[in-house]
Scaffold this active site. Structure first.
Site, mmCIF file in Angstrom:
data_model
loop_
_atom_site.group_PDB
_atom_site.id
_atom_site.type_symbol
_atom_site.label_atom_id
_atom_site.label_comp_id
_atom_site.label_asym_id
_atom_site.label_seq_id
_atom_site.Cartn_x
_atom_site.Cartn_y
_atom_site.Cartn_z
ATOM 1 N N HIS A 77 0.872 -1.177 0.000
ATOM 2 C CA HIS A 77 0.000 0.000 0.000
ATOM 3 C C HIS A 77 0.904 1.221 0.000
ATOM 4 C CE1 HIS A 77 0.301 1.723 4.107
ATOM 5 N NE2 HIS A 77 0.416 0.485 4.555
ATOM 6 N N ASP A 79 -0.290 4.549 0.323
ATOM 7 C CA ASP A 79 -0.788 5.718 1.044
ATOM 8 C C ASP A 79 -0.113 5.769 2.411
ATOM 9 O OD1 ASP A 79 -2.194 3.329 1.697
ATOM 10 O OD2 ASP A 79 -3.821 4.479 2.603
ATOM 11 N N ASP A 110 6.324 2.434 6.591
ATOM 12 C CA ASP A 110 4.902 2.080 6.410
ATOM 13 C C ASP A 110 4.300 2.895 5.274
ATOM 14 O OD1 ASP A 110 2.433 0.930 6.892
ATOM 15 O OD2 ASP A 110 1.911 2.359 8.456
ATOM 16 N N GLU A 145 -5.340 1.970 1.982
ATOM 17 C CA GLU A 145 -5.169 0.950 3.020
ATOM 18 C C GLU A 145 -5.226 1.546 4.409
ATOM 19 O OE1 GLU A 145 -3.023 -1.730 5.857
ATOM 20 O OE2 GLU A 145 -2.644 0.356 5.333
ATOM 21 N N GLU A 146 -4.640 2.715 4.606
ATOM 22 C CA GLU A 146 -4.643 3.311 5.940
ATOM 23 C C GLU A 146 -6.058 3.647 6.393
ATOM 24 O OE1 GLU A 146 -2.297 3.145 7.830
ATOM 25 O OE2 GLU A 146 -0.389 3.331 6.794
ATOM 26 N N GLU A 171 4.550 -5.222 3.715
ATOM 27 C CA GLU A 171 4.510 -4.434 4.959
ATOM 28 C C GLU A 171 5.773 -4.734 5.779
ATOM 29 O OE1 GLU A 171 2.323 -2.288 6.337
ATOM 30 O OE2 GLU A 171 0.300 -2.688 5.570
ATOM 31 N N HIS A 409 3.390 4.936 11.631
ATOM 32 C CA HIS A 409 2.562 6.012 12.182
ATOM 33 C C HIS A 409 3.295 6.836 13.242
ATOM 34 C CE1 HIS A 409 -1.371 3.613 11.076
ATOM 35 N NE2 HIS A 409 -0.454 3.596 10.113
#
Length: 436
Positions: A77, A79, A110, A145-146, A171, A409
């Site tokens: 992903h 985003d 991430d 995805e987030e 990931e 994050h």
């Protein structure tokens, strides 16, 4: 399989991978605003020689290498979450930084490092002539995805009609091979009441007080043990074969949890009794739990049953448009998944890794001791697109990706250059090990 040559090529592509990742970091790309990331990835895919590059109507980029029979997928992903409080960053999250060992910036772990390694893993396959009539490689850069993990793959499978033999999630895995994760779902509880003037609260029916009773039961569900003495048996019961036929995998993934994440109310004023109250629950699910069982579990709580028709338990729905304007509604249910240790995909990835790097996790000076204290094969703490790939659709999925889970994050996010190299090498070796 010339593992030394694969590793040599991966090392040689480190400058190109570093530039690619830093270019992506410099482009903001939060969920539903990923167009800049997608265009830059498509540009890189074409430059390194992908045979076909497609951007679908949701906005995912799909790059194909080779024309063989089996379609083998690598998903990243692309985003990111926002930057949060800028004062918590010691550097500009979009300018980023690099030194001999690290690349810093929002999205480095991430998980844009994953798309970088996957693109160059495919290039190494092409450089070495590993592509043949047995397999074709698909590298996906996926959106949203987030916001809603797995939504992108629901679209790819159901609307693009693409269904790989298996998918590697890129990931971050801290140098390990991950074969599953707990699932999650977003539950809402709504409670009705009747307002009245706050000077005589007995005339009304306070929805907040009802919810307070329910929340004590929710808390007990998370914290209690499974003793027969407990009216509310705790979620830990799913680790016991008495309650869960899938108790072995549940012990591998870890117990489920539930917590209250948001609370809302309505009231005519601060001088009145609340006439409604609602909460959101974050529910993490282990093996053996389903969305039906989780909703029924909340509906069976003593306080929920006590208030009867005044309580509604439901699941949230996600329906936010992608950057291309497409809305693809889905329930906020993200199933648990786990691939067996002896599955051919698990075996092949272990063989590819061990052929290149041995039987222990590797890192750099900062990370290696921590990584080697953990088993090579493990699981994620957080959720991934595997909830759709394998959880909803049964396509085998396994994880191996650059970076660290703990960086996800977080402010001052970074990844490690050596991870980009090792992941690209393993990705290049895997299809041949699987198809041999």
């Amino acid at each position: 399989m010339d593992f030394n040559k694969i590793n040599e090529l991966a090392q040689g592509y480190l400058p190109a991978m570093t530039k690619f990742l830093r270019d992506l970091v410099a482009i903001p790309g939060e969920s539903c605003d990923e167009e800049g990331h997608i265009n830059r990835i498509a540009e890189e895919m074409r430059a390194v020689g992908f045979d076909k590059v497609v951007i679908d109507d949701m906005g995912n980029v799909l790059g194909y290498m080779g024309t063989g029979e089996k379609l083998i997928g690598y998903d990243a992903h692309i985003d990111t979450v926002g930057i949060g409080n800028i004062n918590n960053w010691s550097f500009d999250p979009y300018e980023g930084y690099e030194n001999d060992e690290e690349i810093g910036g929002r999205g480095t772990s991430d998980q844009m490092g994953g798309i970088v390694s996957a693109v160059y893993g495919a290039k190494i396959m092409k450089d070495m002539g590993l592509l043949n009539d047995k397999y074709q490689v698909l590298v996906t850069g996926t959106v949203q995805e987030e916001d809603c993990d797995g939504l992108c793959w629901q679209y790819i499978i159901n609307e693009d009609k693409v269904k790989p033999e298996f998918v590697v999630s890129t990931e971050p895995t801290d140098g390990g091979i991950y074969r599953g994760q707990r699932g999650r779902m977003e539950i809402r509880i709504d409670v009705k009441g009747v307002s009245c003037h706050g000077s005589a609260p007995e005339r009304g029916d306070n929805a907040i007080y009802k919810m307070a009773d329910i929340l004590q039961d929710v808390r007990a569900l998370n914290e209690n043990d499974a003793s027969d003495a407990n009216e509310v048996k705790g979620l830990v019961k799913m680790l016991d074969e008495k309650y869960n036929p899938q108790w072995k995998e549940a012990n591998f993934l870890g117990r489920g949890t539930v917590t209250t994440s948001e609370i809302f109310f309505t009231s005519p004023s601060r001088c009145a009794v609340a006439d409604s109250c609602s909460v959101s629950l974050d529910r993490r699910m282990t093996a053996g739990e389903t969305w039906e069982s989780c909703l029924d579990e909340i509906r069976a709580l003593p306080a929920v049953k006590k208030y009867g028709d005044d309580v509604t338990v439901s699941m949230y729905e996600y329906s936010r448009p992608s950057y291309k304007g497409l809305t693809y509604p889905i329930e906020c249910y993200f199933p648990t998944w786990v691939i067996p240790e002896d599955h051919p995909v698990t075996v092949a990835l272990n063989e590819a890794y061990k052929g290149l790097y041995g039987d222990k996790r590797l890192g750099n000076a900062e990370t290696e001791a921590m990584r080697q204290a953990r088993p090579l094969t493990d699981k994620w703490t957080f959720s991934t697109n595997g909830v759709s790939i394998m959880g909803r659709n049964g396509i085998p999925c396994i994880g191996f990706g650059p970076g660290a889970e703990a960086q996800a994050h977080a402010p001052n996010e970074k990844t490690f250059k050596i991870d980009l190299v090792r992941c690209a090498a393993v990705y290049a070796a895997l299809p041949t090990m699987y198809c041999k």
